[in-house]
Write a protein that holds these residues in place. Structure first.
Motif, PDB file in Angstrom:
ATOM      1  N   PHE A 251       0.907  -5.961   8.187  1.00  0.00           N
ATOM      2  CA  PHE A 251      -0.294  -6.665   8.597  1.00  0.00           C
ATOM      3  C   PHE A 251      -0.259  -8.086   8.035  1.00  0.00           C
ATOM      4  CE2 PHE A 251      -1.239  -2.195   8.324  1.00  0.00           C
ATOM      5  CZ  PHE A 251      -2.152  -1.911   9.323  1.00  0.00           C
ATOM      6  N   VAL A 252      -0.840  -9.018   8.772  1.00  0.00           N
ATOM      7  CA  VAL A 252      -0.915 -10.413   8.339  1.00  0.00           C
ATOM      8  C   VAL A 252      -2.359 -10.879   8.386  1.00  0.00           C
ATOM      9  CG1 VAL A 252      -0.258 -12.783   8.863  1.00  0.00           C
ATOM     10  CG2 VAL A 252       1.405 -10.963   9.151  1.00  0.00           C
ATOM     11  N   LYS A 253      -2.767 -11.613   7.368  1.00  0.00           N
ATOM     12  CA  LYS A 253      -4.091 -12.232   7.352  1.00  0.00           C
ATOM     13  C   LYS A 253      -3.907 -13.752   7.348  1.00  0.00           C
ATOM     14  CE  LYS A 253      -8.562 -11.651   5.054  1.00  0.00           C
ATOM     15  NZ  LYS A 253      -9.254 -10.979   3.923  1.00  0.00           N
ATOM     16  N   GLY A 254      -4.657 -14.416   8.198  1.00  0.00           N
ATOM     17  CA  GLY A 254      -4.526 -15.854   8.336  1.00  0.00           C
ATOM     18  C   GLY A 254      -3.772 -16.170   9.615  1.00  0.00           C
ATOM     19  N   MET A 255      -4.476 -16.685  10.619  1.00  0.00           N
ATOM     20  CA  MET A 255      -3.880 -16.889  11.934  1.00  0.00           C
ATOM     21  C   MET A 255      -4.004 -18.350  12.338  1.00  0.00           C
ATOM     22  SD  MET A 255      -5.367 -13.526  13.901  1.00  0.00           S
ATOM     23  CE  MET A 255      -4.624 -14.037  15.437  1.00  0.00           C
ATOM     24  N   PRO A 256      -2.928 -19.125  12.233  1.00  0.00           N
ATOM     25  CA  PRO A 256      -3.023 -20.510  12.690  1.00  0.00           C
ATOM     26  C   PRO A 256      -3.226 -20.554  14.208  1.00  0.00           C
ATOM     27  CG  PRO A 256      -0.737 -19.918  12.218  1.00  0.00           C
ATOM     28  CD  PRO A 256      -1.595 -18.768  11.773  1.00  0.00           C
ATOM     29  N   PRO A 257      -3.917 -21.585  14.750  1.00  0.00           N
ATOM     30  CA  PRO A 257      -4.473 -22.697  13.998  1.00  0.00           C
ATOM     31  C   PRO A 257      -5.922 -22.456  13.568  1.00  0.00           C
ATOM     32  CG  PRO A 257      -4.684 -23.131  16.312  1.00  0.00           C
ATOM     33  CD  PRO A 257      -4.028 -21.786  16.205  1.00  0.00           C
TER      34      PRO A 257
ATOM     35  N   LEU B  58       0.850  -1.190   0.000  1.00  0.00           N
ATOM     36  CA  LEU B  58       0.000   0.000   0.000  1.00  0.00           C
ATOM     37  C   LEU B  58       0.886   1.241   0.000  1.00  0.00           C
ATOM     38  CD1 LEU B  58      -2.830  -0.829   2.585  1.00  0.00           C
ATOM     39  CD2 LEU B  58      -2.657  -1.448   0.167  1.00  0.00           C
ATOM     40  N   LEU B  59       0.615   2.139  -0.933  1.00  0.00           N
ATOM     41  CA  LEU B  59       1.344   3.399  -1.029  1.00  0.00           C
ATOM     42  C   LEU B  59       0.350   4.537  -0.811  1.00  0.00           C
ATOM     43  CD1 LEU B  59       3.389   2.489  -4.239  1.00  0.00           C
ATOM     44  CD2 LEU B  59       4.250   2.552  -1.900  1.00  0.00           C
ATOM     45  N   PRO B  60       0.197   4.980   0.448  1.00  0.00           N
ATOM     46  CA  PRO B  60      -0.756   6.062   0.715  1.00  0.00           C
ATOM     47  C   PRO B  60      -0.279   7.370   0.096  1.00  0.00           C
ATOM     48  CG  PRO B  60      -0.159   4.881   2.740  1.00  0.00           C
ATOM     49  CD  PRO B  60       0.825   4.482   1.673  1.00  0.00           C
ATOM     50  N   PRO B  61      -1.190   8.266  -0.234  1.00  0.00           N
ATOM     51  CA  PRO B  61      -0.779   9.563  -0.779  1.00  0.00           C
ATOM     52  C   PRO B  61      -0.065  10.381   0.289  1.00  0.00           C
ATOM     53  CG  PRO B  61      -3.132   9.548  -0.306  1.00  0.00           C
ATOM     54  CD  PRO B  61      -2.654   8.138  -0.116  1.00  0.00           C
ATOM     55  N   PRO B  62       0.775  11.318  -0.113  1.00  0.00           N
ATOM     56  CA  PRO B  62       1.466  12.161   0.868  1.00  0.00           C
ATOM     57  C   PRO B  62       0.475  12.842   1.807  1.00  0.00           C
ATOM     58  CG  PRO B  62       2.374  12.500  -1.322  1.00  0.00           C
ATOM     59  CD  PRO B  62       1.161  11.647  -1.504  1.00  0.00           C
ATOM     60  N   GLY B  63       0.823  12.859   3.075  1.00  0.00           N
ATOM     61  CA  GLY B  63      -0.019  13.516   4.068  1.00  0.00           C
ATOM     62  C   GLY B  63      -1.104  12.650   4.657  1.00  0.00           C
ATOM     63  N   ALA B  64      -1.272  11.432   4.135  1.00  0.00           N
ATOM     64  CA  ALA B  64      -2.313  10.544   4.673  1.00  0.00           C
ATOM     65  C   ALA B  64      -1.897  10.052   6.059  1.00  0.00           C
ATOM     66  CB  ALA B  64      -2.527   9.361   3.740  1.00  0.00           C
ATOM     67  N   GLY B  65      -2.860   9.972   6.963  1.00  0.00           N
ATOM     68  CA  GLY B  65      -2.596   9.455   8.297  1.00  0.00           C
ATOM     69  C   GLY B  65      -2.605   7.937   8.288  1.00  0.00           C
TER      70      GLY B  65
ATOM     71  N   GLY C 221      -3.507 -20.828   7.880  1.00  0.00           N
ATOM     72  CA  GLY C 221      -2.175 -20.241   7.772  1.00  0.00           C
ATOM     73  C   GLY C 221      -2.252 -18.901   7.067  1.00  0.00           C
ATOM     74  N   ARG C 222      -1.103 -18.259   6.974  1.00  0.00           N
ATOM     75  CA  ARG C 222      -1.074 -16.930   6.355  1.00  0.00           C
ATOM     76  C   ARG C 222      -1.601 -16.998   4.924  1.00  0.00           C
ATOM     77  NH1 ARG C 222       4.397 -13.871   8.264  1.00  0.00           N
ATOM     78  NH2 ARG C 222       4.995 -15.221   9.991  1.00  0.00           N
ATOM     79  N   THR C 223      -2.419 -16.031   4.563  1.00  0.00           N
ATOM     80  CA  THR C 223      -2.908 -15.952   3.187  1.00  0.00           C
ATOM     81  C   THR C 223      -2.463 -14.665   2.505  1.00  0.00           C
ATOM     82  OG1 THR C 223      -4.996 -14.933   3.896  1.00  0.00           O
ATOM     83  CG2 THR C 223      -4.935 -17.353   3.717  1.00  0.00           C
ATOM     84  N   HIS C 224      -2.360 -13.579   3.272  1.00  0.00           N
ATOM     85  CA  HIS C 224      -1.986 -12.285   2.708  1.00  0.00           C
ATOM     86  C   HIS C 224      -1.104 -11.520   3.702  1.00  0.00           C
ATOM     87  CE1 HIS C 224      -5.824 -13.321   0.761  1.00  0.00           C
ATOM     88  NE2 HIS C 224      -5.453 -12.567  -0.255  1.00  0.00           N
ATOM     89  N   HIS C 225      -0.169 -10.771   3.167  1.00  0.00           N
ATOM     90  CA  HIS C 225       0.586  -9.768   3.920  1.00  0.00           C
ATOM     91  C   HIS C 225       0.264  -8.409   3.311  1.00  0.00           C
ATOM     92  CE1 HIS C 225       4.065 -12.793   4.977  1.00  0.00           C
ATOM     93  NE2 HIS C 225       2.988 -12.982   5.719  1.00  0.00           N
ATOM     94  N   VAL C 226       0.096  -7.409   4.153  1.00  0.00           N
ATOM     95  CA  VAL C 226      -0.028  -6.031   3.678  1.00  0.00           C
ATOM     96  C   VAL C 226       1.126  -5.225   4.261  1.00  0.00           C
ATOM     97  CG1 VAL C 226      -1.343  -3.889   3.908  1.00  0.00           C
ATOM     98  CG2 VAL C 226      -2.496  -5.988   3.227  1.00  0.00           C
ATOM     99  N   HIS C 227       1.867  -4.574   3.382  1.00  0.00           N
ATOM    100  CA  HIS C 227       2.990  -3.716   3.764  1.00  0.00           C
ATOM    101  C   HIS C 227       2.609  -2.282   3.390  1.00  0.00           C
ATOM    102  CE1 HIS C 227       5.699  -7.387   3.642  1.00  0.00           C
ATOM    103  NE2 HIS C 227       4.719  -7.761   2.830  1.00  0.00           N
ATOM    104  N   VAL C 228       2.765  -1.359   4.309  1.00  0.00           N
ATOM    105  CA  VAL C 228       2.484   0.049   4.047  1.00  0.00           C
ATOM    106  C   VAL C 228       3.815   0.795   4.064  1.00  0.00           C
ATOM    107  CG1 VAL C 228       1.181   2.097   4.723  1.00  0.00           C
ATOM    108  CG2 VAL C 228       0.254  -0.195   5.208  1.00  0.00           C
ATOM    109  N   MET C 229       4.140   1.471   2.968  1.00  0.00           N
ATOM    110  CA  MET C 229       5.395   2.214   2.853  1.00  0.00           C
ATOM    111  C   MET C 229       5.160   3.474   2.038  1.00  0.00           C
ATOM    112  SD  MET C 229       8.092  -0.742   1.668  1.00  0.00           S
ATOM    113  CE  MET C 229       7.776  -2.470   2.050  1.00  0.00           C
ATOM    114  N   ASN C 230       6.136   4.378   2.106  1.00  0.00           N
ATOM    115  CA  ASN C 230       6.136   5.471   1.149  1.00  0.00           C
ATOM    116  C   ASN C 230       6.869   5.007  -0.112  1.00  0.00           C
ATOM    117  OD1 ASN C 230       8.992   5.895   1.486  1.00  0.00           O
ATOM    118  ND2 ASN C 230       8.547   7.015   3.369  1.00  0.00           N
ATOM    119  N   LEU C 231       6.747   5.758  -1.182  1.00  0.00           N
ATOM    120  CA  LEU C 231       7.274   5.313  -2.473  1.00  0.00           C
ATOM    121  C   LEU C 231       8.786   5.158  -2.440  1.00  0.00           C
ATOM    122  CD1 LEU C 231       6.772   4.511  -5.372  1.00  0.00           C
ATOM    123  CD2 LEU C 231       6.830   6.931  -6.009  1.00  0.00           C
ATOM    124  N   ALA C 232       9.490   6.021  -1.703  1.00  0.00           N
ATOM    125  CA  ALA C 232      10.948   5.941  -1.653  1.00  0.00           C
ATOM    126  C   ALA C 232      11.395   4.600  -1.081  1.00  0.00           C
ATOM    127  CB  ALA C 232      11.507   7.094  -0.823  1.00  0.00           C
TER     128      ALA C 232
END
Length: 200
Positions: free
Chosen positions: A106-112, A72-79, A116-127
Motif C-alpha cells: 500500500f502507498v500513502k501520498g498520491m502526487p500531484p 504489518l505481520l498479521p497473526p496466522p490465519g488472519a484474512g 508525494g509518497r509519505t508512507h508505504h505499508v507492506h504486509v507479509m508473513n514472518l518468514a
C-alpha cells in the motif's frame, strides 16, 4: 487535458512527480512511524498484529527517501483481504496487481494531489519479513555497512532519479552481501539481537 498520474505498484505514470530524493536522517521519523502505527492498529483492530518500522528511515543517521516503511505481520490465519478497506480509509492506495500474491503493498501520498509518497505499508508473513528485519538490525548496529549502503544509494539516486525499479535493483548486490554476513553471524550464534521496534 492532463491525465492524473496512475500507480502500477512500483512507479507513477508521471515519474517526474515521484522523483527519488534522499533526505538527511531525521530524528522525527520514529515519531512519524509511531503515530501511523497507532492509527493503523486502531483501524485494523486485529489482535496479535505486529507492526514494524523498517527500511532506511528506521536506521538512525541514515539518509533516506523520506517515506516511512511500515511492515504489518498479521497473526496466522488472519484474512489479509480484510486489511484493504481500513487501510484505504486511512488514505492508502492498494496495489491490486502485485505479482507477489504472498505479499500486499500500500502507498500513502498520491502526487500531484498530495506532497508525494509519505508512507508505504507492506504486509507479509514472518518468514518473508525476517530478512528485512535482520538487515535493518544489522545496519543499526554496524555503522560502516550503513555508511557504505548510504553511499550506494546516493550514487543510484543521482543516476536513476525517476526510475525506482532501477534504483531498487541497483542495491540488490550490496543488500545480499550485507544480509549474508548477518545471517552467517546469526547462524554462529553470535548476534543474539532481538527484533526491535515491534508493536502489538
Amino acid at each position: 487535458m492532463t491525465q492524473p498520474p496512475t500507480f502500477d505498484g512500483q512507479r507513477w505514470s508521471n515519474a517526474e512527480a515521484d522523483r527519488i530524493e534522499l533526505a538527511e536522517a531525521n530524528p522525527d521519523w520514529p515519531r512519524r512511524f509511531a503515530e501511523e502505527a497507532d492509527a493503523i492498529a486502531g483501524a485494523l483492530a486485529l489482535p496479535g498484529l505486529k507492526i514494524e518500522h523498517f527500511g532506511s528511515t528506521a536506521v538512525p543517521g541514515l539518509k533516506a527517501k523520506p517515506i516511512i516503511d511500515i511492515l504489518l505481520l498479521p497473526p496466522p490465519g488472519a484474512g489479509w483481504q480484510s486489511l484493504v478497506a481500513p487501510l484505504e480509509a486511512l488514505g492508502y492506495q492498494y496495489w491490486r496487481d502485485n505479482p507477489a500474491p504472498q505479499r500486499m503493498f500500500f502507498v500513502k501520498g498520491m502526487p500531484p494531489q498530495g506532497q508525494g509518497r509519505t508512507h508505504h505499508v507492506h504486509v507479509m508473513n514472518l518468514a518473508d519479513a525476517d530478512r528485512h528485519l535482520i538487515f535493518r538490525n544489522w545496519l543499526r548496529n554496524h555503522p560502516q555497512d550503513a555508511a557504505e549502503y548510504q553511499r550506494l544509494k546516493e550514487r543510484l539516486a543521482e543516476r536513476f532519479p525517476t526510475d525506482r525499479e532501477a534504483y531498487t535493483q541497483g542495491k540488490d548486490e550490496l543488500v545480499a552481501r550485507i544480509l549474508g554476513k548477518a545471517l552467517r553471524e546469526r547462524q554462529m550464534g553470535e548476534s543474539g539481537g532481538s527484533v526491535q521496534g515491534a508493536r502489538t
